[in-house]
Structures are given as C-alpha cells and as structure tokens.
Design an enzyme around this catalytic site. Structure first.
Site, PDB file in Angstrom:
ATOM      1  N   CYS A  15      -6.293  -2.495   1.967  1.00  0.00           N
ATOM      2  CA  CYS A  15      -6.362  -2.550   3.418  1.00  0.00           C
ATOM      3  C   CYS A  15      -7.808  -2.748   3.892  1.00  0.00           C
ATOM      4  O   CYS A  15      -8.455  -3.710   3.501  1.00  0.00           O
ATOM      5  CB  CYS A  15      -5.690  -1.321   4.015  1.00  0.00           C
ATOM      6  SG  CYS A  15      -5.065  -1.563   5.697  1.00  0.00           S
ATOM      7  N   GLU A  22       0.840  -1.196   0.000  1.00  0.00           N
ATOM      8  CA  GLU A  22       0.000   0.000   0.000  1.00  0.00           C
ATOM      9  C   GLU A  22       0.877   1.249   0.000  1.00  0.00           C
ATOM     10  O   GLU A  22       1.846   1.348   0.759  1.00  0.00           O
ATOM     11  CB  GLU A  22      -0.903  -0.021   1.243  1.00  0.00           C
ATOM     12  CG  GLU A  22      -1.838   1.156   1.357  1.00  0.00           C
ATOM     13  CD  GLU A  22      -2.750   1.075   2.577  1.00  0.00           C
ATOM     14  OE1 GLU A  22      -3.648   1.932   2.683  1.00  0.00           O
ATOM     15  OE2 GLU A  22      -2.572   0.158   3.420  1.00  0.00           O
ATOM     16  N   LYS A  66      -8.742   3.938  -3.332  1.00  0.00           N
ATOM     17  CA  LYS A  66      -9.376   3.484  -2.099  1.00  0.00           C
ATOM     18  C   LYS A  66     -10.691   4.224  -1.881  1.00  0.00           C
ATOM     19  O   LYS A  66     -10.743   5.453  -1.924  1.00  0.00           O
ATOM     20  CB  LYS A  66      -8.433   3.714  -0.916  1.00  0.00           C
ATOM     21  CG  LYS A  66      -8.835   3.007   0.363  1.00  0.00           C
ATOM     22  CD  LYS A  66      -7.743   3.137   1.419  1.00  0.00           C
ATOM     23  CE  LYS A  66      -8.061   2.305   2.646  1.00  0.00           C
ATOM     24  NZ  LYS A  66      -6.993   2.407   3.672  1.00  0.00           N
TER      25      LYS A  66
END
Length: 325
Positions: free
Chosen positions: A172, A47, A138
């Site tokens: 995540c 990430e 994201k």
C-alpha cells in the site's frame, strides 16, 4: 543473466469474513485452485487477506484513551493472525506444492519472537517447493493502522529469484516511499507486487508511475469488501452500521513496464484477473531508462539501506569467571 519463463499471473480481488481465519484459508484454497486450473503459476492475494483489512473500524480509540470494546475486537484480530512459520504456512506450502505455483499472500502476522503481543502487516512468498521463500513486513503502517501493526525493518526488503523473474513488493502506501522503491529496484526486481487497501483513482497513478520508474511489471491486488463480510457481533460494529454497503470497491490491476495497463482495474465486484507476462519486455524497457543503472548518478546520489534484523534483546554468553574454572 538467467533466461526467464513467461509468467502466467492471477490476481485475486475478494475479501474473507473479517477476523475469520477459516474463511480466509478456504478462499485462498478455492481461488488458488481456480487460478491454477487456468494456467496461473503466480497467484497474488490482497493486503492482509489473511484475516482481513478492518476498514472503517475505530477500535474504540480516541486521542488519549482506548475503550474496552476496541481491545476486545483487537483480541479477535490477534486470534485470527498467523505465525510465520506456523500451522497456516505449512498448509499454504502444501497447497503451493500441490498446484506447482507461487503464492503471494498478504497476512496479519503475529510476533513469535518476543511477547507475542505485536501484529505485523506482511507479505508472504510461498514457492512451489512448499517453503516460505521470503517475507516482507510493512515498514510504516499508515495513519491509524499504527495502533494495529508494528513496524517492519530493512531485513525484509525482500526480492526472490524465480524462473519467472525477480519478484518483490511493498504494501500500500509504502509505495509512496521513493527510497524503499529504490531499495527494491537495486535488487533487480522484474515483477513488483503492490497489495493495497487503497481503491482511489490516485492509487492507479502510483502504480503506473512505479512501472515506468522501475521498468518492471506491477501487480496490484485489492479487496472487494462489503458490510456482509463483517461479523454482526463485533464489539465495535456500530462504527460501520451507517456506512455504505461497499466498503472497498477494489481496483486490482496489472501494469506493464512502460506504464500501460495490461489488465484494466476491476471495480465493484469480486474477480480474478489474468495476464501472461513476457519478461523480455522488462529488458527492452530499460534500453532508455534504468533507474539504478545508466540513468543513476552515484557520484551525486547514494542510498544506504540497513538490512540488519533489529532486535530489542540480545543474549550474550557469560564470560567464564575464576570461580567457574
């Protein structure tokens, strides 16, 4: 359905110097070449590897106020971000083409459409043809990340088709969003990429669950980061001065489509993890469970996904008036 080639996957567990684009690019180049020399054709980075996950920094933020020191460090983060497409994606495309590999890299992406003042936590999919074949932003930055990054939209719920299967992913804690997972399962995903900053034991349970639920391979990459990777001249360096030396212990791993570890999690060191993924195992695993197929109940449950790109400004052409004619 296309016949799939076994994928040789390499997972990178490392960290660049925080907010240092050159450090991140140098590591991407060196570790990609190392992985390709070991036969990898799919290389996965953590990430926001480019240019770093600022674990432990407060950025001068309190409820109701922001300090000048935090703005200075965010300016530094902004300067280390990349545009897509841009100079860095061109260089990464040249690298992928030279090595004949797919590069999947977590990046801090700078908005290039509007003000240029927003950053996004994104995954880039760069193909061996040298092109950016897909991108995911994201959807919901987690907790205090929301002050650093904007929210993505449904237009980047990306799955790309490759000779090694259909590849996509979530970042995540997006992976805790069952509807986001379902949106990817419905695209026939075979290899589920989960770049993360979560090094806790509970994260491993999530990865194994996704593999069982989606009947897909799960490839998770995390940073191994220490205080040594943080520049001492950060305006907010005192935020981590008394922190333990190891800021992120890693936990990168590869999980098979029945939830078993193919490569056990790696902790407390840098490293590259390798595995050859036999895509026939994905088909076999769906014999008794296909979450968007024979084990779904569309007469009971349906999911609507808005895949339109969201725009804050729409330019409409002016209609000709009598005075224009």
């Amino acid at each position: 359905m296309k016949e799939r080639i076994a994928a040789r996957v390499a997972v990178v567990q490392a960290a660049p110097v925080l907010f240092d684009k050159k450090s991140a690019m140098d590591q991407i180049i060196s570790k990609s070449k190392e992985a390709a020399a070991q036969g990898a054709n799919l290389i996965v980075f953590p990430e926001v590897f480019l240019s770093g996950y600022p674990r432990g920094l407060y950025f001068g933020t309190r409820v109701g106020s922001r300090e000048a020191s935090g703005r200075q460090d965010w300016q530094r983060y902004w300067s280390s971000a990349i545009e897509v497409p841009g100079e860095e994606t061109d260089l990464l495309g040249e690298l992928a083409e030279e090595l004949g590999v797919y590069l999947i890299i977590g990046v801090v992406e700078r908005d290039r459409e509007y003000s240029g003042g927003t950053l996004y936590n994104s995954i880039l999919y760069i193909g061996p043809d040298g092109n950016v074949q897909g991108k995911h932003r994201k959807l919901v930055p987690t907790g205090s990340e929301r002050l650093l990054w904007g929210q993505g939209d449904g237009s980047t719920l990306t799955v790309i088709d490759t000779p090694y299967g259909r590849i996509g992913g979530l970042i995540c804690w997006e992976n805790y969003m069952p509807l986001a997972r379902t949106a990817l399962y419905a695209q026939g995903i075979d290899i589920f990429i989960t770049p993360t900053a979560d090094a806790r034991d509970t994260w491993q349970a999530t990865l194994r669950h996704i593999a069982c639920e989606g009947r897909c391979f799960v490839v998770s990459s995390n940073q191994y980061a220490t205080k040594a990777s943080y520049p001492a001249d950060l305006a907010c360096y005192d935020d981590i001065r008394d922190a333990p030396d190891v800021l992120s212990r890693g936990g990168s791993t590869i999980v098979g489509p029945l939830g078993e570890y193919i490569v056990e999690p790696l902790y407390n060191e840098e490293g590259l993890l390798y595995a050859t993924l036999d895509l026939s195992l994905v088909t076999q695993s769906r014999y008794d469970f296909d979450v968007v197929g024979h084990y779904s109940r569309p007469d009971v449950f349906q999911l609507t996904v808005n895949t339109k790109k969201q725009r804050i400004v729409r330019q409409e052409e002016k209609s000709p008036s009598c005075s224009d004619s």
